[in-house]
Design a protein around this motif. Structure first.
Motif, PDB file in Angstrom:
ATOM      1  N   HIS A  38      -8.956   0.631  -3.211  1.00  0.00           N
ATOM      2  CA  HIS A  38      -8.142   0.746  -4.414  1.00  0.00           C
ATOM      3  C   HIS A  38      -8.041  -0.614  -5.075  1.00  0.00           C
ATOM      4  O   HIS A  38      -7.803  -1.617  -4.424  1.00  0.00           O
ATOM      5  CB  HIS A  38      -6.742   1.268  -4.056  1.00  0.00           C
ATOM      6  CG  HIS A  38      -5.916   1.610  -5.238  1.00  0.00           C
ATOM      7  ND1 HIS A  38      -4.944   0.781  -5.729  1.00  0.00           N
ATOM      8  CD2 HIS A  38      -5.920   2.687  -6.052  1.00  0.00           C
ATOM      9  CE1 HIS A  38      -4.378   1.336  -6.770  1.00  0.00           C
ATOM     10  NE2 HIS A  38      -4.951   2.495  -6.996  1.00  0.00           N
ATOM     11  N   ARG A  87      -6.177   7.985  -4.543  1.00  0.00           N
ATOM     12  CA  ARG A  87      -5.521   8.062  -3.232  1.00  0.00           C
ATOM     13  C   ARG A  87      -6.547   7.957  -2.111  1.00  0.00           C
ATOM     14  O   ARG A  87      -6.299   7.296  -1.097  1.00  0.00           O
ATOM     15  CB  ARG A  87      -4.710   9.347  -3.106  1.00  0.00           C
ATOM     16  CG  ARG A  87      -3.502   9.344  -4.046  1.00  0.00           C
ATOM     17  CD  ARG A  87      -2.554  10.475  -3.792  1.00  0.00           C
ATOM     18  NE  ARG A  87      -1.926  10.266  -2.495  1.00  0.00           N
ATOM     19  CZ  ARG A  87      -1.600  11.261  -1.673  1.00  0.00           C
ATOM     20  NH1 ARG A  87      -1.831  12.510  -2.009  1.00  0.00           N
ATOM     21  NH2 ARG A  87      -1.023  11.007  -0.525  1.00  0.00           N
ATOM     22  N   ARG A  88      -7.723   8.569  -2.281  1.00  0.00           N
ATOM     23  CA  ARG A  88      -8.778   8.472  -1.278  1.00  0.00           C
ATOM     24  C   ARG A  88      -9.249   7.021  -1.165  1.00  0.00           C
ATOM     25  O   ARG A  88      -9.384   6.481  -0.071  1.00  0.00           O
ATOM     26  CB  ARG A  88      -9.960   9.383  -1.640  1.00  0.00           C
ATOM     27  CG  ARG A  88     -11.091   9.379  -0.589  1.00  0.00           C
ATOM     28  CD  ARG A  88     -12.330  10.087  -1.082  1.00  0.00           C
ATOM     29  NE  ARG A  88     -12.960   9.435  -2.217  1.00  0.00           N
ATOM     30  CZ  ARG A  88     -13.695   8.312  -2.139  1.00  0.00           C
ATOM     31  NH1 ARG A  88     -13.887   7.714  -0.984  1.00  0.00           N
ATOM     32  NH2 ARG A  88     -14.240   7.800  -3.226  1.00  0.00           N
ATOM     33  N   ARG A  89      -9.456   6.377  -2.319  1.00  0.00           N
ATOM     34  CA  ARG A  89      -9.899   4.987  -2.317  1.00  0.00           C
ATOM     35  C   ARG A  89      -8.850   4.077  -1.693  1.00  0.00           C
ATOM     36  O   ARG A  89      -9.192   3.116  -0.996  1.00  0.00           O
ATOM     37  CB  ARG A  89     -10.238   4.538  -3.738  1.00  0.00           C
ATOM     38  CG  ARG A  89     -11.511   5.210  -4.283  1.00  0.00           C
ATOM     39  CD  ARG A  89     -11.796   4.839  -5.722  1.00  0.00           C
ATOM     40  NE  ARG A  89     -11.804   3.421  -5.977  1.00  0.00           N
ATOM     41  CZ  ARG A  89     -12.801   2.584  -5.684  1.00  0.00           C
ATOM     42  NH1 ARG A  89     -13.886   3.052  -5.115  1.00  0.00           N
ATOM     43  NH2 ARG A  89     -12.715   1.306  -5.965  1.00  0.00           N
ATOM     44  N   LEU A  90      -7.584   4.387  -1.897  1.00  0.00           N
ATOM     45  CA  LEU A  90      -6.508   3.602  -1.293  1.00  0.00           C
ATOM     46  C   LEU A  90      -6.584   3.700   0.235  1.00  0.00           C
ATOM     47  O   LEU A  90      -6.497   2.687   0.930  1.00  0.00           O
ATOM     48  CB  LEU A  90      -5.152   4.089  -1.810  1.00  0.00           C
ATOM     49  CG  LEU A  90      -3.930   3.342  -1.304  1.00  0.00           C
ATOM     50  CD1 LEU A  90      -3.938   1.902  -1.805  1.00  0.00           C
ATOM     51  CD2 LEU A  90      -2.657   4.044  -1.749  1.00  0.00           C
ATOM     52  N   ARG A  91      -6.764   4.909   0.743  1.00  0.00           N
ATOM     53  CA  ARG A  91      -6.885   5.101   2.197  1.00  0.00           C
ATOM     54  C   ARG A  91      -8.079   4.346   2.765  1.00  0.00           C
ATOM     55  O   ARG A  91      -8.039   3.871   3.897  1.00  0.00           O
ATOM     56  CB  ARG A  91      -7.006   6.590   2.535  1.00  0.00           C
ATOM     57  CG  ARG A  91      -5.722   7.380   2.370  1.00  0.00           C
ATOM     58  CD  ARG A  91      -5.839   8.786   2.947  1.00  0.00           C
ATOM     59  NE  ARG A  91      -6.900   9.570   2.353  1.00  0.00           N
ATOM     60  CZ  ARG A  91      -6.786  10.306   1.251  1.00  0.00           C
ATOM     61  NH1 ARG A  91      -5.636  10.345   0.607  1.00  0.00           N
ATOM     62  NH2 ARG A  91      -7.811  11.004   0.783  1.00  0.00           N
ATOM     63  N   GLU A  92      -9.149   4.225   1.972  1.00  0.00           N
ATOM     64  CA  GLU A  92     -10.362   3.543   2.415  1.00  0.00           C
ATOM     65  C   GLU A  92     -10.315   2.034   2.173  1.00  0.00           C
ATOM     66  O   GLU A  92     -11.272   1.328   2.499  1.00  0.00           O
ATOM     67  CB  GLU A  92     -11.581   4.127   1.695  1.00  0.00           C
ATOM     68  CG  GLU A  92     -11.863   5.558   2.077  1.00  0.00           C
ATOM     69  CD  GLU A  92     -12.996   6.173   1.276  1.00  0.00           C
ATOM     70  OE1 GLU A  92     -13.521   5.508   0.352  1.00  0.00           O
ATOM     71  OE2 GLU A  92     -13.354   7.326   1.564  1.00  0.00           O
ATOM     72  N   ASP A 110       0.766   4.274  -2.746  1.00  0.00           N
ATOM     73  CA  ASP A 110       0.504   5.653  -2.332  1.00  0.00           C
ATOM     74  C   ASP A 110       1.642   6.573  -2.748  1.00  0.00           C
ATOM     75  O   ASP A 110       1.404   7.683  -3.226  1.00  0.00           O
ATOM     76  CB  ASP A 110       0.275   5.741  -0.821  1.00  0.00           C
ATOM     77  CG  ASP A 110      -0.198   7.121  -0.407  1.00  0.00           C
ATOM     78  OD1 ASP A 110      -1.112   7.669  -1.076  1.00  0.00           O
ATOM     79  OD2 ASP A 110       0.341   7.668   0.569  1.00  0.00           O
ATOM     80  N   MET A 122       0.825  -1.197   0.000  1.00  0.00           N
ATOM     81  CA  MET A 122       0.000   0.000   0.000  1.00  0.00           C
ATOM     82  C   MET A 122       0.868   1.260   0.000  1.00  0.00           C
ATOM     83  O   MET A 122       0.570   2.205  -0.714  1.00  0.00           O
ATOM     84  CB  MET A 122      -0.929  -0.018   1.207  1.00  0.00           C
ATOM     85  CG  MET A 122      -1.893   1.139   1.206  1.00  0.00           C
ATOM     86  SD  MET A 122      -3.214   0.881   2.378  1.00  0.00           S
ATOM     87  CE  MET A 122      -3.188   2.423   3.221  1.00  0.00           C
ATOM     88  N   ALA A 123       1.938   1.248   0.773  1.00  0.00           N
ATOM     89  CA  ALA A 123       2.814   2.419   0.841  1.00  0.00           C
ATOM     90  C   ALA A 123       3.451   2.716  -0.516  1.00  0.00           C
ATOM     91  O   ALA A 123       3.573   3.876  -0.908  1.00  0.00           O
ATOM     92  CB  ALA A 123       3.888   2.217   1.904  1.00  0.00           C
ATOM     93  N   THR A 142       1.192   9.639  -5.182  1.00  0.00           N
ATOM     94  CA  THR A 142       1.595  10.966  -4.703  1.00  0.00           C
ATOM     95  C   THR A 142       2.519  11.632  -5.711  1.00  0.00           C
ATOM     96  O   THR A 142       2.362  12.818  -6.031  1.00  0.00           O
ATOM     97  CB  THR A 142       2.288  10.857  -3.329  1.00  0.00           C
ATOM     98  OG1 THR A 142       1.364  10.294  -2.403  1.00  0.00           O
ATOM     99  CG2 THR A 142       2.750  12.206  -2.834  1.00  0.00           C
ATOM    100  N   ARG A 191      -6.346  11.872  -7.356  1.00  0.00           N
ATOM    101  CA  ARG A 191      -6.758  12.193  -5.980  1.00  0.00           C
ATOM    102  C   ARG A 191      -7.833  11.228  -5.488  1.00  0.00           C
ATOM    103  O   ARG A 191      -7.817  10.812  -4.328  1.00  0.00           O
ATOM    104  CB  ARG A 191      -7.231  13.638  -5.905  1.00  0.00           C
ATOM    105  CG  ARG A 191      -6.078  14.621  -6.034  1.00  0.00           C
ATOM    106  CD  ARG A 191      -6.534  16.044  -6.056  1.00  0.00           C
ATOM    107  NE  ARG A 191      -5.375  16.932  -6.054  1.00  0.00           N
ATOM    108  CZ  ARG A 191      -5.398  18.172  -6.500  1.00  0.00           C
ATOM    109  NH1 ARG A 191      -6.538  18.690  -6.960  1.00  0.00           N
ATOM    110  NH2 ARG A 191      -4.307  18.908  -6.468  1.00  0.00           N
TER     111      ARG A 191
END
Length: 93
Positions: A57, A49-54, A5, A1-2, A9, A46
């Motif tokens: 993704h 990235r939001r979907r990844l945090r949730e 991201d 995941m990192a 980014t 963007r």
């Protein structure tokens, strides 16, 4: 995941820089279309990235199936599997 991201980014920063560097496009239809394209991709990054945090993704927003690894590598901000993306683009025509 990192890793994903960090990649998103980096892509986001590049698109922000690209958008900021574009000249004023008033009256230039090609330049306006290009600016809109860059802005759309930036918004998609963007969103990714939001979907990844949730934790969403790689999950298709249309069918809720998995987006293939190959598609994610080619288009890291993809929100639809290839089949749903094809159906959506043919529907727009």
């Amino acid at each position: 995941m990192a890793r994903i991201d960090a990649s998103l980014t980096e892509l986001e920063l590049k698109r922000e820089e690209q958008l900021a560097s574009l000249r004023d496009a008033r009256g230039d239809l090609v330049a306006i279309a290009y600016q809109e394209s860059v802005a759309r991709i930036l918004a998609e990054i963007r969103e990714a990235r939001r979907r990844l945090r949730e934790g969403k993704h790689g999950v298709c927003v249309a069918c809720h199936g998995m987006v293939s690894e190959e598609r994610m590598e080619a288009l890291p901000w993809a929100t639809q599997c290839a089949d749903c993306a094809r159906r959506h683009s043919s529907w727009l025509r």
